[in-house]
Write an enzyme that holds these catalytic residues in place. Sequence first.
Site, PDB file in Angstrom:
ATOM      1  N   HIS A 125      -3.351   5.540 -15.142  1.00  0.00           N
ATOM      2  CA  HIS A 125      -3.519   6.010 -13.761  1.00  0.00           C
ATOM      3  C   HIS A 125      -2.230   6.085 -12.954  1.00  0.00           C
ATOM      4  O   HIS A 125      -2.270   6.444 -11.781  1.00  0.00           O
ATOM      5  CB  HIS A 125      -4.500   5.097 -13.016  1.00  0.00           C
ATOM      6  CG  HIS A 125      -5.941   5.356 -13.347  1.00  0.00           C
ATOM      7  ND1 HIS A 125      -6.677   6.364 -12.777  1.00  0.00           N
ATOM      8  CD2 HIS A 125      -6.784   4.738 -14.206  1.00  0.00           C
ATOM      9  CE1 HIS A 125      -7.906   6.350 -13.253  1.00  0.00           C
ATOM     10  NE2 HIS A 125      -7.994   5.369 -14.131  1.00  0.00           N
ATOM     11  N   LYS A 180      -5.453   7.631   3.044  1.00  0.00           N
ATOM     12  CA  LYS A 180      -5.222   7.089   1.700  1.00  0.00           C
ATOM     13  C   LYS A 180      -4.508   5.761   1.870  1.00  0.00           C
ATOM     14  O   LYS A 180      -4.096   5.407   2.985  1.00  0.00           O
ATOM     15  CB  LYS A 180      -4.380   8.042   0.849  1.00  0.00           C
ATOM     16  CG  LYS A 180      -3.069   8.473   1.529  1.00  0.00           C
ATOM     17  CD  LYS A 180      -2.350   9.550   0.728  1.00  0.00           C
ATOM     18  CE  LYS A 180      -2.982  10.900   0.879  1.00  0.00           C
ATOM     19  NZ  LYS A 180      -3.531  11.419  -0.374  1.00  0.00           N
ATOM     20  N   ARG A 181      -4.344   5.001   0.790  1.00  0.00           N
ATOM     21  CA  ARG A 181      -3.593   3.761   0.894  1.00  0.00           C
ATOM     22  C   ARG A 181      -2.187   4.041   1.427  1.00  0.00           C
ATOM     23  O   ARG A 181      -1.601   5.095   1.148  1.00  0.00           O
ATOM     24  CB  ARG A 181      -3.508   3.070  -0.473  1.00  0.00           C
ATOM     25  CG  ARG A 181      -4.781   2.350  -0.876  1.00  0.00           C
ATOM     26  CD  ARG A 181      -5.139   1.221   0.081  1.00  0.00           C
ATOM     27  NE  ARG A 181      -4.268   0.075  -0.055  1.00  0.00           N
ATOM     28  CZ  ARG A 181      -4.607  -1.083  -0.610  1.00  0.00           C
ATOM     29  NH1 ARG A 181      -5.837  -1.259  -1.068  1.00  0.00           N
ATOM     30  NH2 ARG A 181      -3.766  -2.080  -0.682  1.00  0.00           N
ATOM     31  N   LYS A 195       3.464   7.918  -1.052  1.00  0.00           N
ATOM     32  CA  LYS A 195       2.512   8.849  -0.442  1.00  0.00           C
ATOM     33  C   LYS A 195       3.084   9.476   0.835  1.00  0.00           C
ATOM     34  O   LYS A 195       2.517  10.411   1.397  1.00  0.00           O
ATOM     35  CB  LYS A 195       1.189   8.144  -0.152  1.00  0.00           C
ATOM     36  CG  LYS A 195       0.467   7.691  -1.441  1.00  0.00           C
ATOM     37  CD  LYS A 195      -0.814   6.932  -1.131  1.00  0.00           C
ATOM     38  CE  LYS A 195      -1.485   6.357  -2.359  1.00  0.00           C
ATOM     39  NZ  LYS A 195      -2.176   7.355  -3.191  1.00  0.00           N
ATOM     40  N   THR A 208      -7.768  12.081  -5.504  1.00  0.00           N
ATOM     41  CA  THR A 208      -9.136  12.612  -5.464  1.00  0.00           C
ATOM     42  C   THR A 208      -9.536  12.943  -4.029  1.00  0.00           C
ATOM     43  O   THR A 208     -10.424  13.765  -3.807  1.00  0.00           O
ATOM     44  CB  THR A 208     -10.142  11.613  -6.076  1.00  0.00           C
ATOM     45  OG1 THR A 208      -9.900  10.307  -5.547  1.00  0.00           O
ATOM     46  CG2 THR A 208     -10.032  11.582  -7.583  1.00  0.00           C
ATOM     47  N   LYS A 233     -11.847  16.132  -2.226  1.00  0.00           N
ATOM     48  CA  LYS A 233     -12.924  15.976  -1.243  1.00  0.00           C
ATOM     49  C   LYS A 233     -12.697  16.877  -0.035  1.00  0.00           C
ATOM     50  O   LYS A 233     -13.629  17.513   0.479  1.00  0.00           O
ATOM     51  CB  LYS A 233     -13.026  14.503  -0.817  1.00  0.00           C
ATOM     52  CG  LYS A 233     -13.477  13.581  -1.936  1.00  0.00           C
ATOM     53  CD  LYS A 233     -13.187  12.111  -1.652  1.00  0.00           C
ATOM     54  CE  LYS A 233     -13.372  11.291  -2.926  1.00  0.00           C
ATOM     55  NZ  LYS A 233     -12.851   9.922  -2.821  1.00  0.00           N
TER      56      LYS A 233
END
Length: 845
Positions: free
Chosen positions: A331, A580-581, A586, A688, A692
Amino acid sequence: YFALANTVRDQMVGRWIRTQQYYYEKDPKRVYYLSLEFYMGRALQNTMLNLGIQSSCDEAMYQLGLDIEELEELEEDAGLGNGGLGRLAACFLDSMATLGLAAYGYGIRYEYGIFNQKIRQGWQVEEADDWLRYGNAWDKARPEYMVPVHYYGSVEHGADGDWSKPCKWVNSQVVFAMPYDTPTPGYGNNTVNTLRLYTAKSPNSFNLGVFNTGDYIQAVCDRNLAENISRVLYPNDNFFEGKELRLKQEYFVVCATLQDIIRRFKSSIFGCRDPIRTSFDAFPDKVAIQLNDTHPSLAIPELMRLLIDIEEMEWDRAWKIVVNTCAYTNHTVLPEALERWPVHLLEMLPRHLEIIYIINQKHIEVSRAVKTHKKKLKQKFRRKNKKQGLCPLSCYNVSCIFVSPNMNPEYPPNPQTHQNISKHFPGDMDRLRRMSLVEEDGEKRVNMAHLCIVGSHAVNGVAAIHSKIIQDSVFKDFVELSEKMGEVNKFQNKTNGITPRRWLLLCNPGLADLIAEKIGEDWPKNLDQLRELTPLIDNPAFIRSINQVKQENKMKLAGFIEKEWGIKVNPASMFDVQVKRIHEYKRQLMNAIHMVVMYNRIKADPNKDFVPRTVMIGGKAAPGYHTAKMIIKLINSIASMVNNDPIVGDKLKIVYLENYRVSLAEKVIPAADLSEQISTAGTEASGTGNMKFMLNGALTIGTLDGANVEMAEEMGGENIFIFGMKVHEVEELDRSGYNARSFYESVPELKTALDQISSGYFSPLEPDQFQHFVDNLINHDRFKLLADFQSYVECQDRVSEAFKDTEQWTKMCLANIAASGKFSSDRTISEYAREIWGVEPQPDL
C-alpha cells in the site's frame, strides 16, 4: 435507535445463518482478508439499503412519529481504521458479499478506535473514541471459538537440533482471543458474510506468587496488561512505529485467525465439529489468505509453525502450502511506512524468529559449508549463554551467517556461498544484502515486506502507476529474481475501488434517483452501466437536474457547517475540498499557501472579479507527527484571519472540518465542486477519496499520481485539471539536485505568502510561531511543494475560469460520473478473485 437497529438486525440474521449454512454444505474455496484496520463507519443505513428495507423502515418510523435521519445520527462510527487502508477493507467486505464470495474479514475489535479530533485555538487535540460506550448492536460474541495466543517463552528442539523440524514452544505467556462476529450483507442478494474481530481476554489463572503474598488487588489489576492488546488502534497512517504493543497486536490477530481457518478447513461439513480433513494437500485449493499490507505478515511464519510443529509436516511441503495460500497487497512506497521490526522485539516470538531465519536461509540458499559453520556457531552460543544464564539462543542471529559475510569475522571464506543467488546473479553481494529478509545496517531488523514477497504467490500494488513503481524500483530485485525462477504473473496490479452502495446510493440519494430514472436500477451492481449517461451530456434538461442536485447538497452542507462550527458559507461559491489524513506528501500545505495567495489578490484589488470559494480541509494528524499538527494550526490561523476580514466577505471562506470521519465524508463528498488530489507524483499509492468525489460529480485538480492517472484516462484529459511534475520529472529533479530556495525566490506570489506566514502576519500573538516551519520548507522541501507551486496556482486559475460557465462545468461533472465505472470495488474484487484467489464471483447467487 437500538430498537430500530435490533429490528433491522433481525431481518439480517436469517440470511446470515443461511449463507453460512450454504458455505458449509457446498464447501467452496474461502477467502480470508486479514487486516489490522476495518474503517466501517455506521452500519444502520447501509444495512437497510443492502437488505432492500430502507423505505419500509422509513415509513414505519414516520408512522411512529420519529425521524429516521435523527436516529441514524445517533450511531457511533466504527472507526477501527486510520484512513484509506481501513476504509478500503470495508469497501472490499461489501463487494465480496455482493459478489457472492465465501469471504471473511479478520481483525481486532479495538475498544478505542481512531481518536476524536477537537480543534482548540487552532490546534488538534485528541480525545479517546469510546465507541462501545453504549454497546454495539451489530456484533455478536462467540466465546465458543475463543482461542489461546502465546508470547515469549523458549523453544525445545529435537535431538538433532534442526529448527526446520517439529519443535515445542514452552514456558510461554498466554492471552485468549475472543471473537465477535459482525454480519456484512451483500447488496440485493441475501448473502451475508462475516467480519470476525478479536478482543483480548486474560486467562483466569492468577499470578500465584503475587496472590500468596497477599497482593490480591495487584494480581487482579495485572490481568489488564494482557487485555491491553486490543485496547486501542495505533493512530499512525503511512508511518511505522516499532512498538512492542503494536507487534503483539499484529501477532494476536494472525495467530487467532489461522487457528480459526484451520479449524474451519478441517471440519467442512455443516454441524460437524469433529476434524474430518486430515490431509493439508488441498489447503491452497480451499483457502486463500490476503494480507492487507505487511501488518498481518506474521501469518507466514505462524502458518509454517502450525503446519510443522502442530501438524508435523516436513518443511518443503509446508512451505509450498504457505506460498500457494498467501498473497500480499502493498500500500505504500514511502520508506518510513515500511515495517522493519527490530530482532530484539521479535524475540517475544522465539519460534517465529527461528522460522524467519530459516526462510531467509532458504531464500538466499547457503552452501553446505556455511550450514556446517552455522551449526558450530550455534553450539558455541548455546554454551556461552548457558554459562551466563541466558536463553540458549538469545543474541544468536542466524542472519549474520548467511547475509553479511563482511560483518561476521568468523565467516568461513567460501566462493560457493549463496549458490542459488550466485547462479542467477554471479558475485552480486550488494543484491544479496538488499534482498535479505534480515537487515544488518545498524540495529538488526526484519524487513516484513520482503517476508511477504518471499512467502506469497502473488504481490500486488493498488494503482497502475504504483504497481509500476514497486516493480521498477522498490521491489525490482525481487521482480528480477521471480523472472529468473520462471514465476509467472507473481507481481500484479489491482487498482483500488470503492463501493457504489455507500458512496453514491446511500450518501447521495438525489443523484442516485436521477441516474436510476435514466438508466434503470441495476447500476449499483454493475457500475460500468454509468457509461450510458454519456449521451446525456448534451441534454440541457438533464444537465440542469444534475446541477440542481448538487446545489441541494451544497445547501444542506452549508447548513451543517453553520450549525456545527458557526461559519456562514455561500452555497453559490465553489466548494473546494481536500479531505484526507494530514501528511506532508499529501501537500495540504500547498493548498494553505494558495489560500494566502487568493487572500492577497482580493486584498490588493477588492473590486476585481473573483470567483467565490469556500475551501474546506479535513483530516487527522498522527498525535506524534509535529509537522502535520503545525499544518493544521497554520490552516486555522489563516482561516481566522480570512473569515473575519470584512473586505474579503463572501469571496473566500476557509473551513477546517473537525473530526473528519466516514459519517462526515458522507455529507461532504456529495456537496463538493472541486476535489484536491495534489500529492507529489510517485508518493500516493492509489487514493480512494479521489474516486468518491469523481462518482459524486466533483471535478479533480491533481497530479499524475496514484489512481488520478487512470481517472484521467477514463474520463479524458479535458475533464480533469492536471498540474505539476510527473514521476520521471521528480526523479530527474532529485538526480540533478533540487534547490527549493530557487523556486521560493523566483515565484513572487509564493515568496510573499511564505514571508507573511514566517513573519507572523497570520499569528500576530506569536510572530515567530511559523518561522522555523517555513525555513524548514525552504531548506528541506522533501515533497517538492515549491517546485510544483506555480503550476498549481496556474491550474487553480483555470479551475476558477471554468467554474464561471455553469453549464460547461456541469457537463464535465457528468463526464466524470459516467466514467466512474472502473472504480467500483466490485471490479477490483472480481480481479482479485479470478487472478489471485482462484475463485469465481457469483453475483447472482
